[in-house]
Design an enzyme around this catalytic site. Sequence first.
Site, PDB file in Angstrom:
ATOM      1  NE  ARG A  65      23.768  37.816  11.018  1.00 46.65           N
ATOM      2  CZ  ARG A  65      23.285  36.606  10.901  1.00 46.65           C
ATOM      3  NH1 ARG A  65      22.183  36.367  10.196  1.00 46.65           N
ATOM      4  NH2 ARG A  65      23.850  35.582  11.491  1.00 46.65           N
ATOM      5  N   GLY A  66      26.051  36.689   8.286  1.00 41.33           N
ATOM      6  CA  GLY A  66      25.999  35.237   8.124  1.00 41.33           C
ATOM      7  C   GLY A  66      26.868  34.909   6.917  1.00 41.33           C
TER       8      GLY A  66
ATOM      9  NE  ARG B  27      31.325  40.817  10.082  1.00 43.19           N
ATOM     10  CZ  ARG B  27      30.401  40.054  10.688  1.00 43.19           C
ATOM     11  NH1 ARG B  27      29.301  39.695  10.043  1.00 43.19           N
ATOM     12  NH2 ARG B  27      30.574  39.656  11.939  1.00 43.19           N
TER      13      ARG B  27
ATOM     14  CG  ASP C  25      31.226  33.094  10.564  1.00 40.00           C
ATOM     15  OD1 ASP C  25      30.576  32.722  11.550  1.00 40.00           O
ATOM     16  OD2 ASP C  25      30.842  33.983   9.784  1.00 40.00           O
TER      17      ASP C  25
ATOM     18  CG  ASN D 143      29.356  29.705  14.450  1.00 37.13           C
ATOM     19  OD1 ASN D 143      29.049  30.218  13.375  1.00 37.13           O
ATOM     20  ND2 ASN D 143      28.435  29.385  15.351  1.00 37.13           N
TER      21      ASN D 143
HETATM   22  O1  MRU Z   1      28.463  38.169  12.959  1.00 40.29           O
HETATM   23  P1  MRU Z   1      27.496  37.335  12.188  1.00 40.29           P
HETATM   24  O2  MRU Z   1      26.071  37.570  12.551  1.00 40.29           O
HETATM   25  O3  MRU Z   1      27.718  37.443  10.695  1.00 40.29           O
HETATM   26  O4  MRU Z   1      27.855  35.848  12.599  1.00 40.29           O
HETATM   27  C1  MRU Z   1      27.173  34.793  11.998  1.00 40.29           C
HETATM   28  C2  MRU Z   1      27.559  33.451  12.479  1.00 40.29           C
HETATM   29  O5  MRU Z   1      28.412  33.299  13.318  1.00 40.29           O
HETATM   30  C3  MRU Z   1      26.895  32.288  11.810  1.00 40.29           C
HETATM   31  O6  MRU Z   1      26.744  31.224  12.694  1.00 40.29           O
HETATM   32  C4  MRU Z   1      27.758  31.825  10.627  1.00 40.29           C
HETATM   33  O7  MRU Z   1      28.048  32.909   9.781  1.00 40.29           O
HETATM   34  C5  MRU Z   1      27.100  30.757   9.846  1.00 40.29           C
HETATM   35  S1  MRU Z   1      25.720  31.330   8.930  1.00 40.29           S
HETATM   36  C6  MRU Z   1      25.078  30.043   8.066  1.00 40.29           C
END
Ligand code: MRU
Length: 387
Positions: A53-54, A117, A275, A285
């Site tokens: 994730r991220g 996603r 994101d 985000n």
């Molecule tokens: O649902 P996630 O854990 O994938 O969400 C991640 C975030 O919101 C991060 O802040 C974003 O992806 C930036 S990662 C460099």
Amino acid sequence: MKRELLDIPTVELDEDKNVMRIIDQTLLPGETKVIELKTAQEIWDAIYLLKVRGAPAIGVAAGYGIYILACEIADEITSGVSTVSEQVADANAAPEQVAEGFYAQYKEKSDYLNSARPTAVNLSWALKRMDGVCRQVLDEAAGSKADPAAMMKAVTDRLRAEARTIHTEDIETCRKIGEYGLSLIKPGDGILTHCNAGQLATSKYGTATAPMYLAHEKGYGLHIYCDETRPLLQGARLTAHELAAAGMDVTLQCDNMAASLMKQGKINAIFVGCDRMAANGDFANKIGTLGVATIAARYKVPFYVCVPSSSVDMNTKDGSGIVIEQRPDTEVTEMWYEKRMAPEGIKVYNPAFDVTDHDLVTAVITERGIARAPFDESLKKLMNAED
Ligand code: MRU
């Protein structure tokens, strides 16, 4: 605390076995387990379930993922057992037929991965980039009347190279974001972050955490405050874990405690990830970021968003055009509790992200430089600039 966590790649390709390896982030911090992904279903599930994730890490996983699936299609075609059409499996098939047969299956798999996603633009960005390479190689190979085996080798070689480039570029991008971000902090600062935009969300350094890693190397003695980040606890389970593993001074607080820290003057700056950023600087985000930004404006704490150019979506005019992922109710009502803690049948609101308005943002830190308001102009300039 295991320092080795930082030495394990978040995502990597094993070329010999033709599998992708990831740290299963759903098990952290209790267990550091590396798992292998090979099938379309395994890759899709890993992204949907947040094992990987991220935004940037999802992009890297998508690149390797579609490469692995492309190899599977290519193997079927070269071994004459393609399920796409009898003509493609025929050794005498015309090169154009082989190319189109391959591409039809490739596109189907790519669309499937893309559905895992919706909010992080890096998923579609990486797949689009891979698609461009795929189309180009197929057209060239069909044009030069390459035989099926040569065509399949050409396309898989180029896809592997492109996926590797997406990966290595991510490391360089994060490093540059770190250098620009470092110019905005001072030794001894208190820094707050939300969710995990760290190494675990990227290939190295993270985005929001990159300035912290570089400051730590220089002995800045920062005090890092991590929001726990309800409901999936990426701040508590991942950010606090990786920054503490790096030896930083880390304090964990529940999301609703951030305001009190800011009011007490303990926070000198806030760094968060992104994101998807729209052309006007509005950005999605992790859910709760909007609240952090709103409180920061109240207490005049600088609020910085760290954004690789791959997360800027110039085709989306403003935040209203960003699709927000809705997640299952059980993440709020059951997960992390020994027993269900909410009434049976209660309605639940569980968006994975929120959109922060650009006027709450002090600056956007990209690998190409720092953008300030008016963001529609400064982002356009940065996105048109050469790397
Ligand atoms: O649902 P996630 O854990 O994938 O969400 C991640 C975030 O919101 C991060 O802040 C974003 O992806 C930036 S990662 C460099």
